[in-house]
Design a protein around this motif. Structure first.
Motif, mmCIF file in Angstrom:
data_model
loop_
_atom_site.group_PDB
_atom_site.id
_atom_site.type_symbol
_atom_site.label_atom_id
_atom_site.label_comp_id
_atom_site.label_asym_id
_atom_site.label_seq_id
_atom_site.Cartn_x
_atom_site.Cartn_y
_atom_site.Cartn_z
ATOM 1 N N GLU A 38 -5.738 10.322 20.262
ATOM 2 C CA GLU A 38 -6.312 9.156 20.083
ATOM 3 C C GLU A 38 -6.933 9.786 19.062
ATOM 4 N N ASP A 41 -11.488 5.494 19.339
ATOM 5 C CA ASP A 41 -10.862 4.483 20.609
ATOM 6 C C ASP A 41 -9.987 3.870 20.071
ATOM 7 N N ALA A 43 -5.947 4.853 20.584
ATOM 8 C CA ALA A 43 -5.160 5.955 21.368
ATOM 9 C C ALA A 43 -3.497 5.529 20.609
ATOM 10 N N CYS A 109 -11.672 18.243 16.578
ATOM 11 C CA CYS A 109 -9.743 17.918 17.226
ATOM 12 C C CYS A 109 -9.962 18.484 18.344
ATOM 13 N N HIS A 124 -1.413 16.003 23.971
ATOM 14 C CA HIS A 124 -3.196 15.875 24.120
ATOM 15 C C HIS A 124 -4.661 16.238 22.660
ATOM 16 N N ARG A 126 -7.413 14.733 20.978
ATOM 17 C CA ARG A 126 -8.819 13.862 20.459
ATOM 18 C C ARG A 126 -9.244 13.903 19.916
ATOM 19 N N THR A 128 -12.512 13.243 16.837
ATOM 20 C CA THR A 128 -14.172 12.718 16.860
ATOM 21 C C THR A 128 -14.202 12.609 15.701
#
Lengths: 135, 135, 135
Positions: A38, A41, A43, A109, A124, A126, A128
């Motif tokens: 991700e 927004d 993924a 991260c 997973h 993510r 930002t």
């Protein structure tokens, strides 16, 4: 715990070298088959699609003659029931022909790393982007 | 010795993540109660005053919508009678809304780390800013 | 293997601190006597000539009042028959008086590290400058 920390450092160094060298299939192989990536927004789900997205991006940079370097730093690792939660800062540098360095992006991260056999993989991730995404 | 080195790396990663997240009280708790923080020719004494100074700075950056990221690198660790002398480079990045990255400051950070129970804390920190302070 | 990895990290931190402090003879002492340093298509052979070249460069920056900081990151280490092959990213920062930070160069550093007694040294270093040299 120390061993996990050093393993994770080495893991990220290898992973980023693969990505920046354009070895996108090997890079995607550092995610689990059902891995999720991700950013903001968006993924991407599954290592096949993660490889495809990376291949397209790497191709565009190569065509433009721009080298990318991903730096991971300030890594913290917290063990949990499923694996390790690894939080780090990641910088993205871009260097076009001529050698001038552009610090393109600063990100955070957050990964869930799981062990498969003798190696870690990302289940997973993510990311930002500072100044663009809420943390 | 290796273990100290890895511990110190992890310590700094946690410490910088706390500062950049605006968790200034937890961050100040990584200093001893009588800890000293020197930057250039200014010294702040005691973890209470260190917390207060950090809170004010963090508040100003938050109000301006600017994310800060502190990167520690090139860490060396030397054991001594009181604890570890840790010398590192520290970069301060600032990212305003929009995501452009400014490498604001390059510094050298020299810490005396002491062990209290099972954790390390900073008893003395001296930061010299490259191009501004004598080393 | 982990121990080698942490040793190598600490080695590079010490080595870069020596170079940036202008301790060029001590820095050159981290190469073997017959060490080779290649940047782009220029090669310097032997720690004596490596010291001389570093001294001249360091002198020019000192005369200009410019601080340099070398950051090593994304280090991978692979053991082999002769020693460790260490591949890393290296950033060169320059900070003139006034404190503004210039990210001057992004490079990839590939070293052969060999053990002499209880310490590692560089027997061969190849640096490629992103955007300028073929990898």
């Amino acid at each position: 715990m120390d061993e996990d920390y050093v393993d994770a450092q080495h893991f990220y160094a290898r992973q980023m070298q693969l990505l920046d060298a354009g070895s996108t299939d090997e890079w995607a192989g550092t995610f689990t088959d059902d891995g999720v990536f991700e950013v903001g927004d968006v993924a991407v789900r599954g290592s096949g699609d993660i490889a495809k997205a990376a291949r397209e991006t790497a191709g565009a940079f190569a065509a433009a003659g721009v080298t990318r370097r991903h730096w991971i730093g300030m890594l913290t690792v917290t063990p949990g029931p499923e694996g390790l939660t690894a939080r780090s800062y990641a910088l993205v540098l871009e260097i076009p022909r001529g050698g001038e360095v552009v610090v393109r992006r600063s990100t955070v991260c957050t990964d869930l790393l799981v062990r498969t056999g003798d190696r870690w993989r990302v289940k997973h991730r993510r990311v930002t982007r500072d100044g663009l995404d809420p943390e």
